[in-house]
Design an enzyme around this catalytic site. Sequence first.
Site, PDB file in Angstrom:
ATOM      1  N   GLU A 192      40.438   2.891  77.771  1.00 19.78           N
ATOM      2  CA  GLU A 192      40.568   2.228  79.065  1.00 19.78           C
ATOM      3  C   GLU A 192      41.781   1.306  79.173  1.00 19.78           C
ATOM      4  O   GLU A 192      42.411   1.214  80.216  1.00 19.78           O
ATOM      5  CB  GLU A 192      39.299   1.424  79.377  1.00 19.78           C
ATOM      6  CG  GLU A 192      38.101   2.257  79.768  1.00 19.78           C
ATOM      7  CD  GLU A 192      37.290   2.736  78.577  1.00 19.78           C
ATOM      8  OE1 GLU A 192      37.795   2.735  77.446  1.00 19.78           O
ATOM      9  OE2 GLU A 192      36.124   3.147  78.804  1.00 19.78           O
ATOM     10  N   GLY A 238      34.135   6.083  79.813  1.00 23.15           N
ATOM     11  CA  GLY A 238      32.758   6.140  80.300  1.00 23.15           C
ATOM     12  C   GLY A 238      31.971   7.279  79.693  1.00 23.15           C
ATOM     13  O   GLY A 238      30.754   7.213  79.564  1.00 23.15           O
ATOM     14  N   GLU A 281      30.769   6.038  76.568  1.00 21.90           N
ATOM     15  CA  GLU A 281      29.772   4.997  76.864  1.00 21.90           C
ATOM     16  C   GLU A 281      28.420   5.610  77.213  1.00 21.90           C
ATOM     17  O   GLU A 281      27.380   5.033  76.915  1.00 21.90           O
ATOM     18  CB  GLU A 281      30.276   4.094  77.996  1.00 21.90           C
ATOM     19  CG  GLU A 281      31.423   3.198  77.522  1.00 21.90           C
ATOM     20  CD  GLU A 281      32.001   2.373  78.640  1.00 21.90           C
ATOM     21  OE1 GLU A 281      32.490   2.981  79.626  1.00 21.90           O
ATOM     22  OE2 GLU A 281      31.983   1.150  78.561  1.00 21.90           O
ATOM     23  N   ALA A 340      35.385   7.808  83.374  1.00 21.49           N
ATOM     24  CA  ALA A 340      35.156   7.586  84.809  1.00 21.49           C
ATOM     25  C   ALA A 340      36.191   8.389  85.572  1.00 21.49           C
ATOM     26  O   ALA A 340      37.231   8.756  85.032  1.00 21.49           O
ATOM     27  CB  ALA A 340      35.320   6.108  85.115  1.00 21.49           C
TER      28      ALA A 340
HETATM   29  N1  T1G Z   1      39.529  11.047  86.061  1.00 21.47           N
HETATM   30  C1  T1G Z   1      40.013  11.914  86.985  1.00 21.47           C
HETATM   31  N2  T1G Z   1      40.807  12.967  86.688  1.00 21.47           N
HETATM   32  C2  T1G Z   1      41.125  13.141  85.397  1.00 21.47           C
HETATM   33  C3  T1G Z   1      40.657  12.272  84.381  1.00 21.47           C
HETATM   34  C4  T1G Z   1      39.819  11.202  84.760  1.00 21.47           C
HETATM   35  N3  T1G Z   1      39.303  10.352  83.849  1.00 21.47           N
HETATM   36  N4  T1G Z   1      41.161  12.726  83.194  1.00 21.47           N
HETATM   37  C5  T1G Z   1      41.894  13.811  83.473  1.00 21.47           C
HETATM   38  N5  T1G Z   1      41.882  14.067  84.781  1.00 21.47           N
HETATM   39  C6  T1G Z   1      42.531  15.188  85.459  1.00 21.47           C
HETATM   40  C7  T1G Z   1      44.033  15.148  85.329  1.00 21.47           C
HETATM   41  O1  T1G Z   1      44.581  14.357  86.371  1.00 21.47           O
HETATM   42  C8  T1G Z   1      44.374  16.624  85.481  1.00 21.47           C
HETATM   43  O2  T1G Z   1      44.235  16.917  86.862  1.00 21.47           O
HETATM   44  C9  T1G Z   1      43.226  17.330  84.791  1.00 21.47           C
HETATM   45  O3  T1G Z   1      42.144  16.375  84.772  1.00 21.47           O
HETATM   46  C10 T1G Z   1      43.538  17.728  83.368  1.00 21.47           C
HETATM   47  O4  T1G Z   1      43.995  16.533  82.711  1.00 21.47           O
HETATM   48  C11 T1G Z   1      33.755   2.736  82.927  1.00 21.47           C
HETATM   49  C12 T1G Z   1      36.217   2.983  83.809  1.00 21.47           C
HETATM   50  C13 T1G Z   1      40.876  14.166  78.972  1.00 21.47           C
HETATM   51  C14 T1G Z   1      42.560  14.035  77.116  1.00 21.47           C
HETATM   52  O5  T1G Z   1      41.379   7.530  80.177  1.00 21.47           O
HETATM   53  O6  T1G Z   1      43.246  11.418  78.549  1.00 21.47           O
HETATM   54  O7  T1G Z   1      36.068   5.651  81.796  1.00 21.47           O
HETATM   55  O8  T1G Z   1      46.606  17.660  87.208  1.00 21.47           O
HETATM   56  O9  T1G Z   1      46.346  17.359  82.332  1.00 21.47           O
HETATM   57  O10 T1G Z   1      46.187  17.291  78.677  1.00 21.47           O
HETATM   58  O11 T1G Z   1      34.664   2.408  80.841  1.00 21.47           O
HETATM   59  O12 T1G Z   1      43.154  14.080  80.783  1.00 21.47           O
HETATM   60  O13 T1G Z   1      44.804  19.337  86.784  1.00 21.47           O
HETATM   61  O14 T1G Z   1      44.848  18.057  88.955  1.00 21.47           O
HETATM   62  O15 T1G Z   1      45.475  15.281  81.147  1.00 21.47           O
HETATM   63  O16 T1G Z   1      43.973  18.563  78.427  1.00 21.47           O
HETATM   64  C15 T1G Z   1      38.805   6.706  80.626  1.00 21.47           C
HETATM   65  C16 T1G Z   1      42.005  10.243  80.756  1.00 21.47           C
HETATM   66  C17 T1G Z   1      38.759   6.525  82.103  1.00 21.47           C
HETATM   67  C18 T1G Z   1      40.835   9.812  79.887  1.00 21.47           C
HETATM   68  C19 T1G Z   1      42.639  15.891  78.793  1.00 21.47           C
HETATM   69  N6  T1G Z   1      39.203   8.069  80.327  1.00 21.47           N
HETATM   70  N7  T1G Z   1      42.288  11.650  80.609  1.00 21.47           N
HETATM   71  O17 T1G Z   1      44.025  16.072  78.604  1.00 21.47           O
HETATM   72  O18 T1G Z   1      44.577  17.587  80.566  1.00 21.47           O
HETATM   73  S1  T1G Z   1      38.357   4.879  82.544  1.00 21.47           S
HETATM   74  C20 T1G Z   1      40.513   8.372  80.145  1.00 21.47           C
HETATM   75  C21 T1G Z   1      42.921  12.109  79.493  1.00 21.47           C
HETATM   76  C22 T1G Z   1      36.717   4.720  82.183  1.00 21.47           C
HETATM   77  C23 T1G Z   1      34.701   3.304  81.926  1.00 21.47           C
HETATM   78  C24 T1G Z   1      36.120   3.374  82.390  1.00 21.47           C
HETATM   79  C25 T1G Z   1      43.231  13.583  79.471  1.00 21.47           C
HETATM   80  C26 T1G Z   1      42.305  14.409  78.579  1.00 21.47           C
HETATM   81  P1  T1G Z   1      45.174  18.071  87.502  1.00 21.47           P
HETATM   82  P2  T1G Z   1      45.209  16.641  81.683  1.00 21.47           P
HETATM   83  P3  T1G Z   1      44.740  17.437  79.001  1.00 21.47           P
END
Ligand code: T1G
Length: 685
Positions: free
Chosen positions: A123, A100, A103, A61
């Site tokens: 999450e 998500g 999912e 998400a």
């Molecule tokens: N949402 C918005 N921005 C995100 C994002 C996300 N989920 N993930 C990364 N970014 C942005 C980050 O801020 C950065 O921005 C750029 O992308 C590169 O990220 C319903 C509710 C995917 C392994 O927890 O673990 O889904 O600084 O520097 O090192 O069940 O990002 O360039 O402006 O980290 O290559 C669940 C979180 C969400 C994954 C990539 N998903 N992200 O790592 O790059 S909750 C997560 C990561 C959810 C549902 C629920 C990592 C990555 P900027 P980065 P990276």
Amino acid sequence: MVVTTERHGKTGLIVVDNPPVNALSQAVRSGILEAVQTLDADPEIDVIALLAEGRTFIAGADIREFSAPPSEPLLPAVAAAIVGSATPVVCVIHGTALGGGFEMALASHARVALAGAKVGLPETTLGIIPGAGGTQRAPRLAGIVATADLVISGKPISAGEALKKGLVDRVVEGTPREAALAAAEAVRDGSLATRRTDALPPAEPAPDEIAGWRAELAARPGTFALEQAVSALEASSGPIEDGLATERLLFETCRASPERAARVHIFFAEREASKVPELKRAEPRPIARVGVIGGGTMGAGIAAACLLSGYDVTMVERDDEGAARGRATVEGVLDGSVKRGRLSADKRANMAFSAGSDFADLADCDLVIEAAFEDMAVKKELFGRLGEVARADAVLATNTSYLDVDEIAAASGRAGDVVGLHFFSPAYVMKLLEVVVGEKTAPDVVATAFTVAKRLGKIAVWSGVGDGFIGNRIFLAYRRTADIMMEDGASPYDIDRALVAWGLPMGPYQAADFAGQDIGWATRKRRAATRDPNERYVAIADKVCERGWFGRKTGRGFYLYPEGAKSGVPDPEVLALIEEERRAKGIVPRNFTDEEIVNRILCTMVNEGARAVDAGVARQASDVDVVMVNGYGFPRFRGGPMKAADIAGLPGILDDLKRFAADDATAFAPARLIEECVAAGRPLV
Ligand code: T1G
């Protein structure tokens, strides 16, 4: 367009393209929903494939949306449309399908992963739980226990592991598009079975495991989201509709929690910290070969970190024995990485690593990192030589943890090339790196430091020159507050216990015993000459050190470490020593509640962090959180001291500071930043 559809014969592709990680923003959710409905209604289409462009399939998400009210369509509705599609939907996973994103795959009727892909449900690391069916659909495919591993650990698993667990159906080579078209053919010819996850039987109950997880989570702080996740998993043994409703309720509860606010804050703060203006203003210098001066704990750790990140390394020690010791330490770290499967044997064999005692070997290094003895005279002498020997375009870095980087830089005769790189031990493990920018440090040198930090996998934080930079400055301040409470009536054991219960991995006295009391003692002796005689000074720790009680390494410090004991036990002789000090100062001990202990320590951290921002040593308040969480064990579920203060209520923190300042202005006279934020009604971060 963040979501497009393509028709290839009877195959309909839904292609997500929302850089950088295809996060499920409102536009993406709406695009996928519309695409599924359109293609499902198209009589010409008999298979739908969901895939993404760019470096990864949907990574979850859009976390940025969490602080705003939810916007339609909600992700569960998109998942339901996929599940309910009359046309089979195959999902093609590449990169990291997380949260998500995974999912969406679980709601699909079959899942194909590219080799090298990973899937996860992280999450809970953000203080929430999977909220679009992950806790109900994954257990139907792989069971509650396998799903719990993903949800509780928050760590992704490889496509191969996911295949073994039944979370994906195939692992293939090729591009996402090639895999999608091939998967559609496989569905058509029947070789790739499709099934609705929701139509699968409920998950086998796992009462014993669930009870075990609950007991383990109840024993530690910061587990609110994890506890909700266990309850959601438990519901996967019942009807899918009930399970999805339970999951959604628990998800919303988490979304409103302080833990979610704190964890999402630190996630973005870590990324903001490295967006320094120098990276926009200057090109980093190319770095391939790194020189490391010193083969001790820090030097060898830094050399190992550089080798593990693909740099060539030249280590230089004072003499051949030192070089041999340093090499042995580095080799030990690398062997450990190979043993743990973190480093391939052939990559290990091809590493370019030399260790010797000839300073001239540093002449062809692009970056030289000095990790010698923490003594200004030693460092100035080394930088004097380095200024001569190093290539004209080489970057010169010092790993000093508190000495004046400007003074060291001046000794080099080329201060523009000099920067501080304050690693935390062990340097090949700890994520935090304070990049200490001297008055004359050139912008391209700063840009180089942040670029190297990223390649090392570090979380780099910009720091100005100031005693203790950001982290040690705050650590010394809160250790002083703890010492004063100890002298005024709290025992070191009460202080440690209260802070561990609040979420720190260990209290200040456990930490000092662990690191060695002699290190702090040397710092206090170094500062004695410049200490303000009017400032209250607690000599209890010095008395402990005078007895040679340096901590674990000597069998006793503030704690006793009986042979084979897992952790220290209180030492009655230390308590007697404290009593003696109180009597000598005429102090009548008073009681401290755990709440007051925590409050005074938090107020000290917040105030000293705000002072660092006021002084320009920290660029922004959120950097203080990044430093304390990643270098000093501040609990991630509280987001860092500045976020914790906002969550506690900054006006109340300011009131406490003013109250505490009456008897200790050194620690508690409120920082300007805090007063300004309270006056303006805005948070610190
Ligand atoms: N949402 C918005 N921005 C995100 C994002 C996300 N989920 N993930 C990364 N970014 C942005 C980050 O801020 C950065 O921005 C750029 O992308 C590169 O990220 C319903 C509710 C995917 C392994 O927890 O673990 O889904 O600084 O520097 O090192 O069940 O990002 O360039 O402006 O980290 O290559 C669940 C979180 C969400 C994954 C990539 N998903 N992200 O790592 O790059 S909750 C997560 C990561 C959810 C549902 C629920 C990592 C990555 P900027 P980065 P990276």
